[in-house]
Write a protein that holds these residues in place. Structure first.
Motif, short mmCIF file in Angstrom:
data_model
loop_
_atom_site.label_atom_id
_atom_site.label_comp_id
_atom_site.label_asym_id
_atom_site.label_seq_id
_atom_site.Cartn_x
_atom_site.Cartn_y
_atom_site.Cartn_z
N LYS A 249 5.65 0.51 -6.51
CA LYS A 249 4.90 1.09 -7.63
C LYS A 249 3.41 0.78 -7.56
CE LYS A 249 8.67 1.06 -11.03
NZ LYS A 249 9.09 0.57 -12.37
N TYR A 250 2.99 -0.02 -6.58
CA TYR A 250 1.59 -0.47 -6.53
C TYR A 250 0.99 -0.17 -5.16
CZ TYR A 250 2.99 -2.82 -10.78
OH TYR A 250 3.47 -3.07 -12.04
N MET A 251 -0.28 0.24 -5.18
CA MET A 251 -1.00 0.55 -3.96
C MET A 251 -2.08 -0.51 -3.73
SD MET A 251 0.65 3.30 -3.33
CE MET A 251 -0.24 4.07 -1.97
N ASP A 252 -2.48 -0.69 -2.47
CA ASP A 252 -3.56 -1.63 -2.17
C ASP A 252 -4.91 -0.93 -2.27
OD1 ASP A 252 -3.90 -0.19 0.17
OD2 ASP A 252 -2.87 -1.66 1.44
N ASP A 253 -5.98 -1.63 -1.89
CA ASP A 253 -7.33 -1.09 -2.02
C ASP A 253 -7.85 -0.49 -0.71
OD1 ASP A 253 -7.50 -1.66 -4.67
OD2 ASP A 253 -8.55 -3.56 -4.45
N ASN A 254 -6.97 -0.26 0.24
CA ASN A 254 -7.40 0.37 1.48
C ASN A 254 -7.85 1.80 1.22
OD1 ASN A 254 -7.18 -1.30 3.86
ND2 ASN A 254 -4.99 -1.43 3.44
N LYS A 255 -8.64 2.34 2.14
CA LYS A 255 -9.07 3.74 2.10
C LYS A 255 -8.53 4.44 3.34
CE LYS A 255 -11.71 2.84 -1.50
NZ LYS A 255 -11.30 3.23 -2.84
N PRO A 256 -7.51 5.29 3.26
CA PRO A 256 -6.73 5.61 2.06
C PRO A 256 -5.79 4.46 1.68
CG PRO A 256 -5.78 6.70 3.95
CD PRO A 256 -7.04 6.03 4.46
N SER A 257 -5.39 4.45 0.42
CA SER A 257 -4.55 3.36 -0.07
C SER A 257 -3.14 3.46 0.50
CB SER A 257 -4.50 3.38 -1.60
OG SER A 257 -3.98 4.61 -2.07
N ARG A 258 -2.48 2.30 0.61
CA ARG A 258 -1.12 2.23 1.10
C ARG A 258 -0.29 1.44 0.11
NH1 ARG A 258 -2.62 -0.31 6.91
NH2 ARG A 258 -3.49 -1.81 5.43
N VAL A 259 1.03 1.54 0.24
CA VAL A 259 1.91 0.74 -0.62
C VAL A 259 1.61 -0.74 -0.39
CG1 VAL A 259 4.30 0.13 -1.12
CG2 VAL A 259 3.70 2.51 -0.66
N LEU A 260 1.49 -1.47 -1.48
CA LEU A 260 1.10 -2.88 -1.40
C LEU A 260 2.20 -3.72 -0.74
CD1 LEU A 260 -0.82 -5.22 -2.17
CD2 LEU A 260 0.43 -5.38 -4.32
N ASP A 261 1.81 -4.51 0.24
CA ASP A 261 2.70 -5.47 0.89
C ASP A 261 2.14 -6.86 0.61
OD1 ASP A 261 4.34 -6.98 2.55
OD2 ASP A 261 4.40 -5.45 4.11
N VAL A 262 2.93 -7.72 -0.04
CA VAL A 262 2.44 -9.05 -0.41
C VAL A 262 2.63 -10.07 0.70
CG1 VAL A 262 2.73 -8.68 -2.88
CG2 VAL A 262 4.64 -9.61 -1.55
N VAL A 263 3.21 -9.67 1.82
CA VAL A 263 3.32 -10.55 3.00
C VAL A 263 2.10 -10.33 3.88
CG1 VAL A 263 4.66 -11.09 5.08
CG2 VAL A 263 5.84 -10.55 2.93
N HIS A 264 1.56 -11.42 4.44
CA HIS A 264 0.39 -11.35 5.32
C HIS A 264 0.86 -11.54 6.77
CE1 HIS A 264 -2.42 -12.75 1.82
NE2 HIS A 264 -1.72 -11.67 1.53
N PRO A 265 1.16 -10.47 7.48
CA PRO A 265 1.76 -10.63 8.82
C PRO A 265 0.85 -11.31 9.82
CG PRO A 265 1.20 -8.32 8.36
CD PRO A 265 1.04 -9.06 7.08
N GLU A 266 -0.47 -11.03 9.77
CA GLU A 266 -1.36 -11.63 10.76
C GLU A 266 -1.43 -13.14 10.58
OE1 GLU A 266 -6.00 -11.30 12.33
OE2 GLU A 266 -5.24 -9.90 10.84
N ALA A 267 -1.64 -13.59 9.34
CA ALA A 267 -1.70 -15.03 9.08
C ALA A 267 -0.36 -15.70 9.39
CB ALA A 267 -2.11 -15.29 7.64
#
Length: 489
Positions: free
Chosen positions: A17-35
């Protein structure tokens, strides 16, 4: 959720139900894969009292022993999924239960040579919306726990490294624990029906390589782990938005995580007034406009009182100035300055003037501004809330500065319509540049555009109210009175 059979850890957790602040926005993922990849730890990793066993378990290749075993198709809730792994000595089983809520039930058993050992479940590798700016994502992430109904939070600056927690050391007596950013949280809860204070926690920070102000450096990553009974681990884990109503209905209630800061005593009732209005007004921006109208109508009697005080002070202005002229040759620390103040106060007393009365209505608005700004910046409902075409997030500042400019112009017009209480040119100039200063602050600071909507609406209402007062309460000529004089100096 995406769960890897390597350690049976979580590789992705999207909130649809939530999008991130990317341009264009994507579905928010609360996991940080790179870190997580750099640190070597993922959400739902195991924490054991033996570091070697812990590393072995989190790198083990688990088997999917229930659920949709052997099928490449996604598993849809409601569902139960179980992963098992053993190297002949250490045996781990993780059981996940999914339903149609933000809560996942997790049961973990850990055995060493057939004997149960204590295990904890951790959220590693960072949490929350990585795409936010001003402040940086890590600045908004904190770990927390609740003990005896009180929530204690730990930003990364107050967290020690993992070496602060020797093997087997936990803090007990917690009602719930977790990690959060401004709008989302992962909360570890006891099973339904469990007594309060049965959870244990530990929290620390790790570091991963990152660009800091354009330079290579190390960025802190807050992490948290939770355990329960000395043997089998049973938890409910809420991963979702910090929605006040959603969190209030949790057991135990989690709505205390919606924290409006030091102005909470004002922000909280304003937020609930907005939520009530939003039941009838589907757009949050227009709900703010209606809230502004209600507050300004409630404060209108104070504006009338302030206006009358201003009129009186304007009428006695020449007399006050004459008194000040007679004493201006004396320094501020000269005792004769006290005589000047006595004469000025005598004039105010004769005319029934409260010197602070002209500013009271404006001062009363200031805490409302601060409280509303906190409510708008920290309430998940305002995140990405639209109003008109160019305002796409009422919790963030206006990207095109339209509202601050309109706000500054309307505030200037109100100040021009309002009678001045002072004949001092410097004070008059200060009143003229205040709207420009306010507009500039809104342009360079991360102040919510929702607050700009409130102040702009207040100023437009103020223009109408001031026009009414100027028309129906004109200035009455001051009676001819003998000037008040003190002792000769």
């Amino acid at each position: 959720m995406e769960i890897s059979n390597r350690g049976a850890v979580v590789k992705s957790w999207q909130l649809n139900k939530y999008m991130d602040d990317n341009k264009p926005s994507r579905v928010l993922d609360v996991v940080h894969p790179e870190a997580s990849q750099q640190i070597g730890g993922w959400p739902f990793s195991l924490v054991l009292d033996n570091a070697e066993l812990e590393k072995t378990a989190n790198n083990g290749l688990f088997k999917l022993t229930s659920g949709n075993a052997g099928s490449p198709n996604p598993i849809n809730a409601p569902a139960d999924v179980q992963f098992s792994w053993s190297d002949g000595h250490l045996e781990i089983t993780k059981h996940y239960h999914f339903d149609h809520s933000y809560v996942v039930r997790v049961d973990v058993t850990a055995k060493l040579d057939g004997k149960p050992i204590q295990s904890g479940l951790a959220w590693l590798g960072g949490f929350g919306d990585l795409t936010v700016t001003n402040p940086a994502p890590v600045e908004t992430v904190t770990t927390y726990y609740s003990e005896n109904g009180k929530i204690t939070t730990f930003p990364y600056k107050k967290i020690e490294g993992l070496d602060h927690w020797p093997p087997g050391v936990w803090q007990g007596g917690k009602d719930f624990t977790g990690i959060e950013d401004r709008y989302f949280t992962a909360a570890f809860l006891p099973p339904n029906g469990a007594a309060p204070g049965t959870l244990q926690t530990r929290y620390w920070k790790d570091f991963h390589p990152a660009q800091i102000n354009g330079q290579p450096g190390a960025e802190p990553v807050p992490e948290v782990a939770t355990a329960s009974a000395p043997q089998a681990l049973a938890l409910r884990v809420y991963v979702g938005p910090k929605d006040y109503d959603e969190l209030k209905h949790m057991n135990p209630p989690l709505h205390g995580l919606v924290n409006f800061g030091w102005m909470e005593f004002i922000a909280d009732p304003i937020f609930h007034m907005l939520k009530w209005l939003h039941k009838y007004i589907p757009n949050w921006g227009w709900a703010i406009v209606v809230l502004t109208l209600v507050i300004n109508m409630a404060l209108f009697p104070l504006r009338i009182s302030s206006y009358k005080t201003t009129m009186k002070m304007q009428r006695v202005g020449p007399e006050i100035k004459a008194i000040q002229e007679r004493y201006k040759k004396y320094k501020l620390n000269d005792p004769r300055k006290a005589e000047m103040n006595k004469e000025v106060m005598a004039v105010y007393s004769r005319e029934g003037i409260n010197p602070a009365g002209g500013c009271f209505q404006m001062f009363l608005q200031m805490p409302i501004w601060f409280g509303l700004n906190n409510a708008l910046r920290f309430a998940i409902e305002m995140r990405h809330a639209r109003w008109f075409g160019w305002i796409t997030d009422l919790s963030a500042r206006d990207p095109y500065y339209v509202l601050p400019i309109m706000m500054g112009l309307s505030m200037y017009l109100v100040s021009k319509m309002t009678p001045m209480t002072s004949t001092d040119p410097q004070q008059q100039m200060m009143m003229k540049i205040m709207p420009v200063t306010m507009a500039g602050i809104f342009m360079i600071s991360p102040i919510s555009s929702g607050l700009a909507v409130y102040i702009l609406t207040s100023s437009i209402v103020g223009i109408g109210q001031q026009w009414y007062l100027n028309r129906h309460h004109p200035v009455i000529a001051a009676p001819v009175t003998k000037p008040v004089r003190g002792k000769k100096s």
